[in-house]
Design an enzyme around this catalytic site. Structure first.
Site, PDB file in Angstrom:
ATOM      1  N   LYS A 199       0.860  -1.182   0.000  1.00 39.53           N
ATOM      2  CA  LYS A 199       0.000   0.000   0.000  1.00 39.53           C
ATOM      3  C   LYS A 199       0.894   1.228   0.000  1.00 39.53           C
ATOM      4  O   LYS A 199       1.639   1.479   0.950  1.00 39.53           O
ATOM      5  CB  LYS A 199      -0.918   0.008   1.218  1.00 39.53           C
ATOM      6  CG  LYS A 199      -1.889   1.191   1.249  1.00 39.53           C
ATOM      7  CD  LYS A 199      -2.797   1.102   2.460  1.00 39.53           C
ATOM      8  CE  LYS A 199      -3.779   2.265   2.505  1.00 39.53           C
ATOM      9  NZ  LYS A 199      -4.651   2.201   3.701  1.00 39.53           N
ATOM     10  N   LYS A 251      -2.061  -1.475  -3.762  1.00 39.25           N
ATOM     11  CA  LYS A 251      -2.953  -0.314  -3.728  1.00 39.25           C
ATOM     12  C   LYS A 251      -2.102   0.939  -3.806  1.00 39.25           C
ATOM     13  O   LYS A 251      -1.163   1.068  -3.012  1.00 39.25           O
ATOM     14  CB  LYS A 251      -3.770  -0.325  -2.433  1.00 39.25           C
ATOM     15  CG  LYS A 251      -4.751   0.834  -2.288  1.00 39.25           C
ATOM     16  CD  LYS A 251      -5.491   0.748  -0.956  1.00 39.25           C
ATOM     17  CE  LYS A 251      -6.489   1.895  -0.818  1.00 39.25           C
ATOM     18  NZ  LYS A 251      -7.209   1.859   0.465  1.00 39.25           N
TER      19      LYS A 251
END
Length: 329
Positions: A199, A251
């Site tokens: 992320k 992400k």
């Protein structure tokens, strides 16, 4: 004049031929719909920076979830948005069985049972008054180990409420191992973990901050990944799998297709990607100005994510995309 004997264009000549030789094919069951449940709403509330996406009431959440499942969407990722009055330094509302996220999970479980995969965001940022993903130390930094203790309790609360899968998104060191042990000790050995393994602390999250009414002070660069780094992402993935992650995720998605591809080549567990709010908002804004063919761009962007190696994609277009995919054939 010499003419070619080999003509690749033969396999592009008609829609039927193109479908026959299509190398990457989208499926509705591989899409996950993120949903926002806002505490105290009696009707859905539009999110201005995410056209077509809303903060849901409990009633509209059930309706949207059912619509998604009927369209063939494979799962739902639920985010809870508490009243500001219920936010505090430690994010205690995230652990409360009567807190907005756990209430929403129970509603989805009662409405849908095992007809879909009910996923829950396991993070404190929506619930803390400072907007960070963990508990703060005295110097204002995020205290990794103190946060892990909260994540363990939060995971059990979400599993008790009906989550089939929890999604730890805070990027704390050791979070997957701690959560796995907590779930197993509480009798939730079958609850899976979707790890936000890579992320990035990028600039594509702005509309999401509106959606969850973020109170973030500062940024998250001290614990989320630095966008220039690739090997760091691979290390994070290796650690998460070793600690018990069932699925690993990247992400955002489109700016990190190379990361998705590198991870897909490295692991044997399923790989997911999150097409985040900024990606969605840019397409919607360009389409609203008549600059792009909206539906084609939606499917092309999702195809690129799958082509890079993501078996599962979280996208705010999940229900619509599922319908578009079905209508293609």
């Amino acid at each position: 004049m010499s003419f070619p004997d080999i003509r690749p264009r033969r396999l592009r000549r008609t829609p039927a031929i193109r479908r026959l030789v299509e190398e990457t094919r989208l499926a509705p069951s591989e899409l996950i719909l993120p949903l926002f449940l806002k505490e105290g709403l009696s009707e859905p509330r539009p999110i201005s920076s995410l056209p077509g996406v809303v903060q849901h009431s409990r009633e509209s959440l059930r309706k949207a979830a059912t619509e998604a499942v009927e369209a063939g969407v494979g799962g739902l990722m639920l985010f809870g948005v508490p009243d500001n009055a219920n936010k505090d330094e430690t994010g205690s509302a995230g652990l409360d069985p009567e807190g907005v996220l756990n209430v929403g999970l129970r509603d989805l479980k009662a409405e849908l049972g095992d007809a879909t995969v009910i996923m829950s965001d396991l993070c404190l940022d929506e619930f803390t008054s400072h907007g960070h993903c963990g508990v703060l130390a005295g110097d204002g930094s995020v205290d990794n180990d103190a946060t892990l203790a909260v994540y363990a309790d939060m995971a059990v609360a979400q599993a008790d409420a009906g989550a089939h899968m929890v999604g730890p998104s805070g990027m704390m060191d050791g979070q997957i191992g701690v959560i796995r042990k907590a779930l197993d000790a509480a009798g939730h050995q079958d609850v899976a973990i979707l790890a936000y393994s890579a992320k990035y602390a990028g600039a594509f999250y702005g509309p999401f901050r509106e959606a969850v009414e973020s109170t973030l002070q500062g940024d998250r660069r001290q614990y989320q990944q630095d966008p220039p780094n690739v090997r760091e992402a691979l290390r994070e993935v290796d650690l998460d799998i070793a600690e018990g992650a069932d699925i690993v995720m990247v992400k955002p998605a489109l700016p990190y297709l190379d990361i998705i591809a590198a991870i897909r080549d490295r692991v044997t567990v399923p790989v997911a990607a999150y097409q985040v709010s900024g990606e969605y908002a840019m397409v919607e804004a360009a389409a609203a100005n008549g600059w792009i063919d909206r539906e084609r761009v939606i499917l092309e962007s999702l195809t690129s994510i799958k082509r890079a190696g993501a078996q599962i994609t979280l996208t705010y277009w999940a229900t619509e995309a599922a319908q578009l995919i079905r209508n293609r054939f």
